[in-house]
Write a protein that holds these residues in place. Structure first.
Motif, PDB file in Angstrom:
ATOM      1  N   GLN A 161      -5.645  55.590  79.744  1.00  0.00           N
ATOM      2  CA  GLN A 161      -5.093  56.350  80.865  1.00  0.00           C
ATOM      3  C   GLN A 161      -3.840  57.108  80.449  1.00  0.00           C
ATOM      4  O   GLN A 161      -3.449  58.078  81.088  1.00  0.00           O
ATOM      5  N   SER A 162      -3.195  56.654  79.375  1.00  0.00           N
ATOM      6  CA  SER A 162      -2.030  57.334  78.816  1.00  0.00           C
ATOM      7  C   SER A 162      -2.092  57.225  77.298  1.00  0.00           C
ATOM      8  O   SER A 162      -2.834  56.398  76.762  1.00  0.00           O
ATOM      9  N   MET A 163      -1.330  58.060  76.621  1.00  0.00           N
ATOM     10  CA  MET A 163      -1.336  58.041  75.160  1.00  0.00           C
ATOM     11  C   MET A 163      -0.731  56.737  74.651  1.00  0.00           C
ATOM     12  O   MET A 163       0.320  56.299  75.106  1.00  0.00           O
ATOM     13  N   MET A 164      -1.424  56.117  73.693  1.00  0.00           N
ATOM     14  CA  MET A 164      -0.926  54.899  73.062  1.00  0.00           C
ATOM     15  C   MET A 164      -0.910  55.084  71.549  1.00  0.00           C
ATOM     16  O   MET A 164      -1.543  56.009  71.021  1.00  0.00           O
ATOM     17  N   TYR A 165      -0.186  54.200  70.878  1.00  0.00           N
ATOM     18  CA  TYR A 165      -0.036  54.298  69.428  1.00  0.00           C
ATOM     19  C   TYR A 165      -0.270  52.924  68.796  1.00  0.00           C
ATOM     20  O   TYR A 165       0.018  51.890  69.397  1.00  0.00           O
ATOM     21  N   LEU A 166      -0.790  52.950  67.579  1.00  0.00           N
ATOM     22  CA  LEU A 166      -0.994  51.729  66.810  1.00  0.00           C
ATOM     23  C   LEU A 166      -0.168  51.819  65.534  1.00  0.00           C
ATOM     24  O   LEU A 166      -0.343  52.742  64.742  1.00  0.00           O
ATOM     25  N   SER A 167       0.739  50.871  65.358  1.00  0.00           N
ATOM     26  CA  SER A 167       1.519  50.748  64.127  1.00  0.00           C
ATOM     27  C   SER A 167       0.991  49.529  63.383  1.00  0.00           C
ATOM     28  O   SER A 167       0.920  48.446  63.959  1.00  0.00           O
ATOM     29  N   SER A 168       0.600  49.704  62.132  1.00  0.00           N
ATOM     30  CA  SER A 168       0.031  48.588  61.383  1.00  0.00           C
ATOM     31  C   SER A 168       0.537  48.580  59.954  1.00  0.00           C
ATOM     32  O   SER A 168       0.947  49.612  59.417  1.00  0.00           O
ATOM     33  N   ILE A 169       0.514  47.407  59.351  1.00  0.00           N
ATOM     34  CA  ILE A 169       0.893  47.224  57.949  1.00  0.00           C
ATOM     35  C   ILE A 169      -0.280  46.573  57.224  1.00  0.00           C
ATOM     36  O   ILE A 169      -0.799  45.540  57.673  1.00  0.00           O
ATOM     37  N   LEU A 170      -0.714  47.183  56.122  1.00  0.00           N
ATOM     38  CA  LEU A 170      -1.879  46.719  55.370  1.00  0.00           C
ATOM     39  C   LEU A 170      -1.456  46.238  53.988  1.00  0.00           C
ATOM     40  O   LEU A 170      -0.626  46.872  53.328  1.00  0.00           O
ATOM     41  N   ASP A 171      -2.038  45.132  53.566  1.00  0.00           N
ATOM     42  CA  ASP A 171      -1.795  44.580  52.230  1.00  0.00           C
ATOM     43  C   ASP A 171      -2.779  45.227  51.264  1.00  0.00           C
ATOM     44  O   ASP A 171      -4.003  45.082  51.405  1.00  0.00           O
ATOM     45  N   VAL A 172      -2.256  45.962  50.276  1.00  0.00           N
ATOM     46  CA  VAL A 172      -3.105  46.668  49.319  1.00  0.00           C
ATOM     47  C   VAL A 172      -3.965  45.703  48.510  1.00  0.00           C
ATOM     48  O   VAL A 172      -5.075  46.037  48.093  1.00  0.00           O
ATOM     49  N   TYR A 173      -3.495  44.480  48.307  1.00  0.00           N
ATOM     50  CA  TYR A 173      -4.192  43.494  47.470  1.00  0.00           C
ATOM     51  C   TYR A 173      -5.629  43.256  47.953  1.00  0.00           C
ATOM     52  O   TYR A 173      -6.567  43.274  47.155  1.00  0.00           O
ATOM     53  N   ASN A 174      -5.798  43.041  49.245  1.00  0.00           N
ATOM     54  CA  ASN A 174      -7.139  42.764  49.768  1.00  0.00           C
ATOM     55  C   ASN A 174      -7.500  43.590  51.001  1.00  0.00           C
ATOM     56  O   ASN A 174      -8.517  43.345  51.640  1.00  0.00           O
ATOM     57  N   GLY A 175      -6.678  44.576  51.346  1.00  0.00           N
ATOM     58  CA  GLY A 175      -6.971  45.443  52.485  1.00  0.00           C
ATOM     59  C   GLY A 175      -6.817  44.770  53.830  1.00  0.00           C
ATOM     60  O   GLY A 175      -7.313  45.266  54.836  1.00  0.00           O
ATOM     61  N   GLU A 176      -6.117  43.655  53.877  1.00  0.00           N
ATOM     62  CA  GLU A 176      -5.944  42.916  55.124  1.00  0.00           C
ATOM     63  C   GLU A 176      -4.835  43.531  55.978  1.00  0.00           C
ATOM     64  O   GLU A 176      -3.790  43.933  55.464  1.00  0.00           O
ATOM     65  N   ILE A 177      -5.058  43.605  57.280  1.00  0.00           N
ATOM     66  CA  ILE A 177      -4.021  44.054  58.203  1.00  0.00           C
ATOM     67  C   ILE A 177      -3.109  42.859  58.466  1.00  0.00           C
ATOM     68  O   ILE A 177      -3.509  41.888  59.114  1.00  0.00           O
ATOM     69  N   VAL A 178      -1.888  42.936  57.958  1.00  0.00           N
ATOM     70  CA  VAL A 178      -0.958  41.809  58.036  1.00  0.00           C
ATOM     71  C   VAL A 178      -0.317  41.737  59.414  1.00  0.00           C
ATOM     72  O   VAL A 178      -0.228  40.661  60.013  1.00  0.00           O
ATOM     73  N   THR A 179       0.160  42.862  59.924  1.00  0.00           N
ATOM     74  CA  THR A 179       0.762  42.898  61.268  1.00  0.00           C
ATOM     75  C   THR A 179       0.377  44.201  61.948  1.00  0.00           C
ATOM     76  O   THR A 179       0.100  45.208  61.282  1.00  0.00           O
ATOM     77  N   GLN A 180       0.377  44.182  63.274  1.00  0.00           N
ATOM     78  CA  GLN A 180       0.117  45.408  64.024  1.00  0.00           C
ATOM     79  C   GLN A 180       0.798  45.339  65.385  1.00  0.00           C
ATOM     80  O   GLN A 180       1.056  44.254  65.905  1.00  0.00           O
ATOM     81  N   THR A 181       1.112  46.523  65.922  1.00  0.00           N
ATOM     82  CA  THR A 181       1.720  46.632  67.248  1.00  0.00           C
ATOM     83  C   THR A 181       1.086  47.809  67.968  1.00  0.00           C
ATOM     84  O   THR A 181       0.900  48.878  67.380  1.00  0.00           O
ATOM     85  N   ILE A 182       0.747  47.620  69.239  1.00  0.00           N
ATOM     86  CA  ILE A 182       0.249  48.714  70.072  1.00  0.00           C
ATOM     87  C   ILE A 182       1.305  49.012  71.126  1.00  0.00           C
ATOM     88  O   ILE A 182       1.790  48.097  71.802  1.00  0.00           O
ATOM     89  N   GLY A 183       1.693  50.266  71.239  1.00  0.00           N
ATOM     90  CA  GLY A 183       2.745  50.629  72.189  1.00  0.00           C
ATOM     91  C   GLY A 183       2.500  51.977  72.830  1.00  0.00           C
ATOM     92  O   GLY A 183       1.570  52.700  72.475  1.00  0.00           O
ATOM     93  N   PHE A 184       3.356  52.312  73.787  1.00  0.00           N
ATOM     94  CA  PHE A 184       3.240  53.565  74.529  1.00  0.00           C
ATOM     95  C   PHE A 184       4.291  54.587  74.099  1.00  0.00           C
ATOM     96  O   PHE A 184       4.297  55.708  74.583  1.00  0.00           O
ATOM     97  N   LYS A 185       5.176  54.181  73.188  1.00  0.00           N
ATOM     98  CA  LYS A 185       6.245  55.074  72.749  1.00  0.00           C
ATOM     99  C   LYS A 185       6.400  54.968  71.240  1.00  0.00           C
ATOM    100  O   LYS A 185       6.529  53.870  70.689  1.00  0.00           O
ATOM    101  N   GLN A 186       6.395  56.111  70.590  1.00  0.00           N
ATOM    102  CA  GLN A 186       6.469  56.153  69.136  1.00  0.00           C
ATOM    103  C   GLN A 186       7.932  56.295  68.694  1.00  0.00           C
ATOM    104  O   GLN A 186       8.385  57.366  68.330  1.00  0.00           O
ATOM    105  N   ASP A 187       8.674  55.196  68.752  1.00  0.00           N
ATOM    106  CA  ASP A 187      10.079  55.255  68.385  1.00  0.00           C
ATOM    107  C   ASP A 187      10.389  54.192  67.329  1.00  0.00           C
ATOM    108  O   ASP A 187       9.519  53.461  66.879  1.00  0.00           O
TER     109      ASP A 187
END
Length: 381
Positions: free
Chosen positions: A238-264
């Motif tokens: 219903q509104s624009m959202m953003y996904l911030s994620s951190i990936l481990d190059v070693y095995n391509g695993e997503i280590v952490t992620q955050t979904i938010g409504f403001k890109q700050d």
């Protein structure tokens, strides 16, 4: 004749998402190294028409002559047409903040465009407008309202003084109308003073830019040795959202992620602060986005003992592992299921479920047909 450039699908989709998020065209072209503005317009047209498959086609004349694949089935064609009509109906909602006087003109324009494929009564029902109101507006469309006369008089004053005056001086000459109204009218039609344009500092000026230490070497000998991070747009709710994620190059695993409504900065700091204990010499690679070059982010990175690395400007390939993941996420969920508009809660659920599936179940050839978590656990033994 210039050489044709073939852009990867990931670049095309990121450009579309940035434009949907109201990022200026010039900024999109600079960040993604797109040469021609008409290229971006073409991609946007295909997206709005539901022709996502055309983004996957190589450069060729089939775009012009229609020789490329159109739809897999009649059902797919009907779904695309239905999606297009829904997108057209959504146009009116974008103008809610402009003023109620604009609504009748938009309704008339929209009905005229869609009445060939939908009944007028059905269109009005979707727009929340009575049929009688639509016909009354259309009948009075040729009549000039008092507000239109006022706007024209303000415009004549601006032109008379060759746009040397700002809204305060124009308001002083145009009696009977408050200063704020004059300002709003001048902004609406682009009649502001052109003598001394205010110089504004461009947003997103880098406070700190790190060297490209990763240099496209996407190999690692142990977990959490090299990390990559980025933000992607989620324009499906219903509104624009953003996904911030951190990936481990070693095995391509997503280590952490955050979904938010403001890109700050707070948004990416939330993702950073979720990281577990890191080994000494850990490298975190990102692009040169303003949130990553900010003082607050750089301070947090140093406090964690992380070495910062950044892509060259306009080179998404320098951060390809996380770019590829974001593309895979959207391709295997939203695009695969034909989801282009849903609720915010549903978007969050889809993303979180896919990341869990991606980390724990989805196998990768480069990991000997194991999932990222399985690969990491096997090596740890």
């Amino acid at each position: 004749m210039g050489t044709r450039v073939s852009y990867p699908v990931e670049v095309k989709m990121k450009a579309i998402e940035m434009r949907l998020a109201k990022v200026p065209v010039k900024e999109v072209m600079e960040e993604l190294n797109i040469r021609n503005y008409t290229q971006l317009k073409t991609w946007m047209r295909w997206y709005r028409n539901g022709e996502i498959h055309r983004l996957h086609q190589p450069v060729g004349k089939q775009y012009t002559f229609g020789k490329g694949p159109e739809y897999e089935s009649e059902t797919a064609k009907l779904q695309a047409e239905n999606r297009y009509l829904k997108q057209q109906i959504e146009v009116l909602k974008k103008y809610e903040g402009i003023g109620k006087e604009v609504a009748p003109k938009l309704v008339i324009q929209l009905v005229e465009e869609l009445k060939g494929v939908m009944a007028v009564g059905e269109i009005c029902r979707h727009l929340g407008v009575g049929c009688s109101s639509y016909y009354r507006w259309r009948k009075n469309a040729e009549q000039i309202t008092q507000k239109e006369v006022r706007d024209q008089q303000i415009g004549d004053l601006c032109k008379q003084h060759k746009f040397r005056y700002g809204y305060r001086k124009i308001a002083a000459l145009f009696t009977g109308v408050c200063m704020k109204t004059v300002q709003r009218v001048m902004q609406k039609y682009g009649w502001q003073c052109r003598v001394k344009v205010k110089k504004r500092k461009r947003t997103g000026q880098p406070a700190f830019v790190a060297a490209n230490l990763l240099a496209r070497d996407f190999s690692a000998s142990k977990p959490l040795e090299k990390l990559v991070t980025d933000i992607t747009y989620l324009p499906y709710g219903q509104s624009m959202m953003y996904l911030s994620s951190i990936l481990d190059v070693y095995n391509g695993e997503i280590v952490t992620q955050t979904i938010g409504f403001k890109q700050d900065t707070d948004f990416v700091l939330d993702t950073l602060n979720q990281l577990p204990e890191l080994p000494e010499g850990c490298i975190l690679h990102s692009d040169q986005g303003s949130v990553y070059t900010s003082y607050a982010y750089q301070k947090a990175v140093k406090e964690k003992g992380i070495i910062m690395s950044m892509s060259r400007k306009g080179t998404p390939a320098d951060n390809s592992p996380i770019e590829t993941f974001h593309s895979t996420l959207k391709t295997e969920t939203f695009y695969l299921d034909g989801i282009y508009r849903t609720t915010n809660a549903r978007v969050i659920q889809i993303v979180e479920e896919f990341i869990t599936y991606y980390n724990n179940i989805r196998i990768q050839t480069k990991l000997n047909n194991q999932s990222p978590v399985q690969y990491r656990q096997l090596v740890a033994k």
